[in-house]
Design a protein around this motif. Structure first.
Motif, PDB file in Angstrom:
ATOM      1  N   THR A  82       0.828  -1.203   0.000  1.00 50.50           N
ATOM      2  CA  THR A  82       0.000   0.000   0.000  1.00 50.50           C
ATOM      3  C   THR A  82       0.861   1.251   0.000  1.00 50.50           C
ATOM      4  O   THR A  82       0.598   2.196  -0.754  1.00 50.50           O
ATOM      5  CB  THR A  82      -0.937   0.008   1.230  1.00 50.50           C
ATOM      6  N   SER A  85       2.554   1.698  -3.422  1.00 53.20           N
ATOM      7  CA  SER A  85       1.571   2.068  -4.446  1.00 53.20           C
ATOM      8  C   SER A  85       1.080   3.496  -4.276  1.00 53.20           C
ATOM      9  O   SER A  85       0.994   4.254  -5.246  1.00 53.20           O
ATOM     10  CB  SER A  85       0.379   1.118  -4.395  1.00 53.20           C
ATOM     11  N   SER A  86       0.768   3.874  -3.048  1.00 56.46           N
ATOM     12  CA  SER A  86       0.256   5.228  -2.840  1.00 56.46           C
ATOM     13  C   SER A  86       1.339   6.272  -3.081  1.00 56.46           C
ATOM     14  O   SER A  86       1.052   7.344  -3.624  1.00 56.46           O
ATOM     15  CB  SER A  86      -0.342   5.379  -1.447  1.00 56.46           C
ATOM     16  N   CYS A  89       1.584   6.713  -6.776  1.00 60.80           N
ATOM     17  CA  CYS A  89       0.446   7.511  -7.259  1.00 60.80           C
ATOM     18  C   CYS A  89       0.655   8.990  -6.964  1.00 60.80           C
ATOM     19  O   CYS A  89       0.361   9.846  -7.797  1.00 60.80           O
ATOM     20  CB  CYS A  89      -0.856   7.027  -6.624  1.00 60.80           C
ATOM     21  N   LEU A  97      -6.168   9.176  -6.101  1.00 55.94           N
ATOM     22  CA  LEU A  97      -5.947   7.746  -6.294  1.00 55.94           C
ATOM     23  C   LEU A  97      -5.088   7.182  -5.170  1.00 55.94           C
ATOM     24  O   LEU A  97      -5.348   6.082  -4.670  1.00 55.94           O
ATOM     25  CB  LEU A  97      -5.292   7.505  -7.652  1.00 55.94           C
ATOM     26  N   ALA A  98      -4.085   7.941  -4.736  1.00 56.15           N
ATOM     27  CA  ALA A  98      -3.233   7.506  -3.624  1.00 56.15           C
ATOM     28  C   ALA A  98      -4.051   7.361  -2.345  1.00 56.15           C
ATOM     29  O   ALA A  98      -3.869   6.401  -1.596  1.00 56.15           O
ATOM     30  CB  ALA A  98      -2.098   8.496  -3.420  1.00 56.15           C
ATOM     31  N   VAL A 101      -5.983   4.156  -2.566  1.00 53.69           N
ATOM     32  CA  VAL A 101      -5.123   2.998  -2.301  1.00 53.69           C
ATOM     33  C   VAL A 101      -4.874   2.860  -0.801  1.00 53.69           C
ATOM     34  O   VAL A 101      -4.911   1.753  -0.254  1.00 53.69           O
ATOM     35  CB  VAL A 101      -3.790   3.114  -3.079  1.00 53.69           C
ATOM     36  N   ASP A 102      -4.633   3.983  -0.113  1.00 53.99           N
ATOM     37  CA  ASP A 102      -4.448   3.945   1.340  1.00 53.99           C
ATOM     38  C   ASP A 102      -5.685   3.403   2.042  1.00 53.99           C
ATOM     39  O   ASP A 102      -5.586   2.580   2.955  1.00 53.99           O
ATOM     40  CB  ASP A 102      -4.129   5.342   1.870  1.00 53.99           C
ATOM     41  N   GLY A 105      -6.030  -0.339   1.356  1.00 58.72           N
ATOM     42  CA  GLY A 105      -5.012  -1.064   2.115  1.00 58.72           C
ATOM     43  C   GLY A 105      -5.384  -1.198   3.581  1.00 58.72           C
ATOM     44  O   GLY A 105      -5.190  -2.261   4.188  1.00 58.72           O
TER      45      GLY A 105
END
Length: 128
Positions: A82, A85-86, A89, A97-98, A101-102, A105
């Motif tokens: 997570t 990925s964030s 982003c 988007l980040a 994702v957070d 996650g």
């Protein structure tokens, strides 16, 4: 310790190059960041054997069931994926988007940890 220094050097070098590339070719700068992240992460995978040995030692010495360690390891893996990925982003200027994702996650980590939480609550109930 050596791996940390190498990873930091690679990350700083890639960040500086990506900063230069970002003006003319932002896609290539993001790709450089992603590839550097993959290489640095792959180099650290060999340390997972040490974590597995620690879990086996805890199981042998203290009788800790792998059933209790598994959610912790999964939550840590979810947190790492997570975070990576964030951050990627955010580097791509996709803050919304980040945040998504957070959020996902956190939900996944909570879902994975539910059996452990239930077990702890049952143990507390039996103590009272």
């Amino acid at each position: 310790m050596t791996l940390v220094l190498k990873a930091a050097a690679a990350a700083i070098s890639a960040a500086l190059i990506a900063l230069l590339l970002k003006r003319s070719n932002p896609e290539l700068a993001l790709l450089l960041s992603v590839m550097t992240l993959i290489v640095v992460s792959a180099a650290s995978l060999r340390f997972l054997d040490d974590v597995r040995e620690l879990l086996n030692l805890a199981q042998e010495l203290y009788g800790v069931s792998y059933r209790f360690c598994q959610p912790i390891v999964k939550c840590l893996a979810i947190a790492i994926v997570t975070r990576f990925s964030s951050d990627l982003c955010r580097d791509a200027s996709q803050a919304a988007l980040a945040s998504g994702v957070d959020f996902v996650g956190g939900i996944c980590a909570l879902t994975v940890a539910l059996p452990l939480i239930v077990s702890v609550l049952k143990n507390l109930r039996s103590m009272l």
